[in-house]
Enzyme design. Structure first.
Site, PDB file in Angstrom:
ATOM      1  N   SER A  43      21.689  13.263 -38.447  1.00  0.00           N
ATOM      2  CA  SER A  43      21.885  13.227 -39.905  1.00  0.00           C
ATOM      3  C   SER A  43      21.352  11.938 -40.496  1.00  0.00           C
ATOM      4  O   SER A  43      20.808  11.918 -41.604  1.00  0.00           O
ATOM      5  CB  SER A  43      23.369  13.377 -40.243  1.00  0.00           C
ATOM      6  OG  SER A  43      23.864  14.638 -39.872  1.00  0.00           O
ATOM      7  N   GLY A  49      15.986  15.858 -48.033  1.00  0.00           N
ATOM      8  CA  GLY A  49      17.064  16.037 -48.993  1.00  0.00           C
ATOM      9  C   GLY A  49      17.936  17.232 -48.704  1.00  0.00           C
ATOM     10  O   GLY A  49      17.981  17.731 -47.583  1.00  0.00           O
ATOM     11  N   GLU A 113      10.007  21.356 -51.668  1.00  0.00           N
ATOM     12  CA  GLU A 113       9.518  21.305 -50.299  1.00  0.00           C
ATOM     13  C   GLU A 113       8.960  22.672 -49.908  1.00  0.00           C
ATOM     14  O   GLU A 113       9.135  23.661 -50.619  1.00  0.00           O
ATOM     15  CB  GLU A 113      10.632  20.872 -49.346  1.00  0.00           C
ATOM     16  CG  GLU A 113      11.108  19.446 -49.604  1.00  0.00           C
ATOM     17  CD  GLU A 113      12.150  18.979 -48.620  1.00  0.00           C
ATOM     18  OE1 GLU A 113      12.629  19.814 -47.825  1.00  0.00           O
ATOM     19  OE2 GLU A 113      12.489  17.786 -48.633  1.00  0.00           O
ATOM     20  N   ASP A 214      25.000  19.151 -26.312  1.00  0.00           N
ATOM     21  CA  ASP A 214      26.294  19.051 -25.644  1.00  0.00           C
ATOM     22  C   ASP A 214      27.277  20.143 -26.083  1.00  0.00           C
ATOM     23  O   ASP A 214      27.937  20.770 -25.248  1.00  0.00           O
ATOM     24  CB  ASP A 214      26.922  17.679 -25.917  1.00  0.00           C
ATOM     25  CG  ASP A 214      26.038  16.533 -25.449  1.00  0.00           C
ATOM     26  OD1 ASP A 214      25.156  16.772 -24.613  1.00  0.00           O
ATOM     27  OD2 ASP A 214      26.235  15.407 -25.926  1.00  0.00           O
ATOM     28  N   HIS A 235       8.807  20.447 -36.268  1.00  0.00           N
ATOM     29  CA  HIS A 235       8.387  19.868 -37.546  1.00  0.00           C
ATOM     30  C   HIS A 235       6.884  19.628 -37.475  1.00  0.00           C
ATOM     31  O   HIS A 235       6.389  19.021 -36.525  1.00  0.00           O
ATOM     32  CB  HIS A 235       9.127  18.561 -37.828  1.00  0.00           C
ATOM     33  CG  HIS A 235       9.016  18.128 -39.258  1.00  0.00           C
ATOM     34  ND1 HIS A 235       7.859  17.616 -39.791  1.00  0.00           N
ATOM     35  CD2 HIS A 235       9.912  18.166 -40.271  1.00  0.00           C
ATOM     36  CE1 HIS A 235       8.053  17.339 -41.066  1.00  0.00           C
ATOM     37  NE2 HIS A 235       9.288  17.664 -41.374  1.00  0.00           N
ATOM     38  N   ARG A 284       7.495  25.877 -42.304  1.00  0.00           N
ATOM     39  CA  ARG A 284       7.183  24.941 -41.221  1.00  0.00           C
ATOM     40  C   ARG A 284       6.539  25.600 -40.012  1.00  0.00           C
ATOM     41  O   ARG A 284       5.662  25.021 -39.365  1.00  0.00           O
ATOM     42  CB  ARG A 284       8.457  24.209 -40.791  1.00  0.00           C
ATOM     43  CG  ARG A 284       8.947  23.228 -41.830  1.00  0.00           C
ATOM     44  CD  ARG A 284      10.228  22.569 -41.393  1.00  0.00           C
ATOM     45  NE  ARG A 284      10.642  21.567 -42.367  1.00  0.00           N
ATOM     46  CZ  ARG A 284      11.740  20.835 -42.255  1.00  0.00           C
ATOM     47  NH1 ARG A 284      12.543  21.005 -41.218  1.00  0.00           N
ATOM     48  NH2 ARG A 284      12.050  19.938 -43.175  1.00  0.00           N
ATOM     49  N   HIS A 345      12.089  19.713 -33.687  1.00  0.00           N
ATOM     50  CA  HIS A 345      12.836  19.104 -34.793  1.00  0.00           C
ATOM     51  C   HIS A 345      14.220  19.692 -35.012  1.00  0.00           C
ATOM     52  O   HIS A 345      15.163  18.959 -35.321  1.00  0.00           O
ATOM     53  CB  HIS A 345      12.019  19.256 -36.076  1.00  0.00           C
ATOM     54  CG  HIS A 345      12.645  18.642 -37.291  1.00  0.00           C
ATOM     55  ND1 HIS A 345      12.946  17.296 -37.361  1.00  0.00           N
ATOM     56  CD2 HIS A 345      13.027  19.182 -38.476  1.00  0.00           C
ATOM     57  CE1 HIS A 345      13.489  17.026 -38.542  1.00  0.00           C
ATOM     58  NE2 HIS A 345      13.555  18.153 -39.225  1.00  0.00           N
ATOM     59  N   ARG A 380      14.255  27.947 -40.091  1.00  0.00           N
ATOM     60  CA  ARG A 380      15.054  27.256 -41.107  1.00  0.00           C
ATOM     61  C   ARG A 380      14.183  26.846 -42.287  1.00  0.00           C
ATOM     62  O   ARG A 380      13.151  26.203 -42.128  1.00  0.00           O
ATOM     63  CB  ARG A 380      15.712  26.013 -40.501  1.00  0.00           C
ATOM     64  CG  ARG A 380      16.493  25.176 -41.505  1.00  0.00           C
ATOM     65  CD  ARG A 380      17.136  23.989 -40.832  1.00  0.00           C
ATOM     66  NE  ARG A 380      16.165  22.993 -40.414  1.00  0.00           N
ATOM     67  CZ  ARG A 380      15.809  21.941 -41.150  1.00  0.00           C
ATOM     68  NH1 ARG A 380      16.312  21.779 -42.358  1.00  0.00           N
ATOM     69  NH2 ARG A 380      14.945  21.068 -40.681  1.00  0.00           N
TER      70      ARG A 380
END
Length: 525
Positions: A43, A49, A113, A214, A235, A284, A345, A380
């Site tokens: 993060s 953004g 974006e 994890d 990415h 992407r 990414h 995403r």
């Protein structure tokens, strides 16, 4: 050994984990466990953004549609609308906490974006994650009902079934204290996994060292399903420089007019319009594959991202951190292009959850990149991840707040009486390096059946070596992280082998078209 007793355990200290802790702290005693320092997660690195419908010309329907298009038919409609409609309230909450978002004429500045049809990205210059993380971390440290355990690495979840009980539930966890080098017991009726993704399973990644899967691996071992693990987002634009680790060049650079070009040695021409009509603003996965294609076609170590046509004043105002990072390496982005390559990414799949973050194991929740909520589907959409963290953190907190109180169960101490200290760590170092290299070569941006078979074979060998090492020696953070990465690699490969088509982030030469019926890939232990 006495257990640490709390009402809720939060594993992970990124935006998802800290948001959940702050929501719960008003009524619950919360422990936040993080395996390094509070701000060492992914993060902190988020640049672009947070997506939310705030402009008059925008709408929930448009944001939903953009998300569904990027997700290539695999987004869950209910989860997508749930997140989109809760996003403005999440932004309001952050503003109330004091996050210093970039403003213009008194209003939040909105950028655009790739994949978004409107300007809807709230940001703090080009370091949104750092600004949000700093604000939340300060609030967490000042909240009396939250106890922070830094340098504590999750070893495993403790379930009722492991203790011989008939009713299955998560009762707590074991964690390795980095200071004392001892495994401690944490007991609580509710545990939230917010440990982030698994980008470190690949050789090239924008993720921090903490991104070792994890929570995903621990939930799988505890009996939870995982979904859509084959969808790893690469990415498209990570800084490529021999003297620097991978550094993400924000999606917003292309949103504000940055152009992808071949280096002068290969003609220096812009290439994205030949791959997609949306050019640099395509999702992407399309941009990453286009760059990968051009690099392989021309034998290039990188391509160029050029935003030098914007004024220096504009670049200083909108991308101060990117400008400074590149300048430190001798790249003046006001005059010259940025050398970039794709890098792992984001883990779009994860532990399967409902709209409250509940997993298959009662008492166990998963939020943020650890979870597969159905929002991201096969790819995403940019800046949907941070808002997902906040929306599901609040949803999980509300579910926990309304859950009936339970009587704590006595938990056994960690038994390491039959193991010894390892005499050398070369096994861990060698296996870690081997894993990341063959995952990059065989399970990367472009895949084939043969590559996946090779990866599966090597994973099986590594799993045997690591299981033997784990059984005979004291656990260390490096061993735990390698154990988790190999488990996650296995889940990625098995999911990729199950998807006999190309869709979103999963592209295979042996099955280049989309199947007529699209279903999520769900694996059960």
């Amino acid at each position: 050994m006495n257990a640490h007793d709390f009402d809720v355990l939060v594993v992970g200290s990124g935006l998802a984990g800290l948001s959940a802790a702050l929501h719960l702290a008003r009524t619950h005693r919360v422990a936040v466990l993080t395996k390094r320092a509070l701000d060492d997660g992914a993060s902190q690195r988020a640049q672009g953004g947070i997506a939310a419908v705030l402009a008059a010309q925008d709408s929930f329907d448009q944001h939903v549609q953009d998300t569904l298009v990027a997700g290539a038919g695999l987004c869950d409609a209910a989860a997508t609308r749930f997140v989109v409609e809760q996003a403005p309230a999440a932004i309001d909450w952050l503003c109330t906490l004091g996050v210093p978002f970039t403003r213009e004429d008194g209003a939040l500045h909105l950028t655009r974006e790739g994949g978004h049809g409107q300007r809807r990205i709230v940001h703090a210059a080009d370091a949104t994650g750092a600004a949000v993380q700093a604000t939340l971390a300060a609030k967490v440290r000042a909240t009396p009902n939250i106890t922070l355990f830094e340098q504590h690495t999750l070893v495993d979840l403790i379930t009722a079934r492991k203790l011989g009980q008939r009713v299955q539930a998560c009762l707590g966890l074991y964690a390795l204290d980095g200071a004392s080098d001892r495994v401690e017991v944490f007991r609580a009726p509710h545990t939230i996994l917010a440990t982030g993704g698994a980008g470190r399973v690949y050789l090239h990644t924008t993720n921090p060292e903490t991104a070792t899967g994890d929570g995903i691996a621990a939930a799988w071992r505890a009996g939870c399903r995982v979904a859509n693990m084959e969808f790893i987002q690469f990415h498209p634009t990570s800084l490529c420089h021999p003297d620097a680790d991978a550094f993400l060049i924000s999606e917003a650079v292309r949103g504000e007019g940055g152009l992808l070009k071949l280096p002068p040695s290969a003609g220096g021409t812009r290439f994205m319009p030949a791959h997609d009509e949306r050019a640099e603003l395509a999702p992407r996965d399309i941009v990453a594959r286009a760059i990968d294609f051009e690099m392989k076609k021309h034998g290039l170590p990188w391509v160029h991202l050029d935003i030098s046509h914007q004024s220096p004043e504009f670049l200083h105002a909108h991308f101060p951190n990117i400008l400074a990072r590149c300048a430190a390496l001798g790249i003046d982005i006001t005059r010259a292009p940025i050398p970039v390559v794709p890098a792992a990414h984001y883990t779009c799949g994860g532990v399967a959850t409902d709209l409250a973050g509940r997993t298959d194991l009662p008492g166990l929740y998963a939020i943020g990149e650890t979870a597969s909520t159905g929002l991201h589907g096969a790819n995403r959409l940019a800046s949907n991840s941070l808002v997902e963290c906040m929306v599901f953190a609040r949803a999980a907190a509300q579910a926990i707040a309304t859950a009936p109180r339970t009587v704590p169960v006595e938990l056994p101490a960690w038994d390491d009486s039959r193991v010894t200290d390892a005499d050398e760590a070369v096994v861990i170092t060698h296996n870690w390096d081997e894993l990341r290299r063959f995952m990059w070569d065989y399970v990367g941006i472009v895949r084939t059946d043969k590559r996946l078979e090779r990866a599966a074979h090597r994973i099986a060998l590594l799993q045997g070596e690591i299981a033997e090492f784990y059984a005979h020696f004291h656990v260390t953070r490096d061993l735990l992280e390698l154990r988790n990465l190999v488990q996650v690699a296995d889940l990625i490969v098995r999911s990729a082998q199950a998807r006999r088509e190309s869709r979103g982030l999963h592209f295979t030469r042996d099955h280049p078209t989309q199947a007529p019926v699209v279903l999520p890939t769900v694996l059960s232990p």
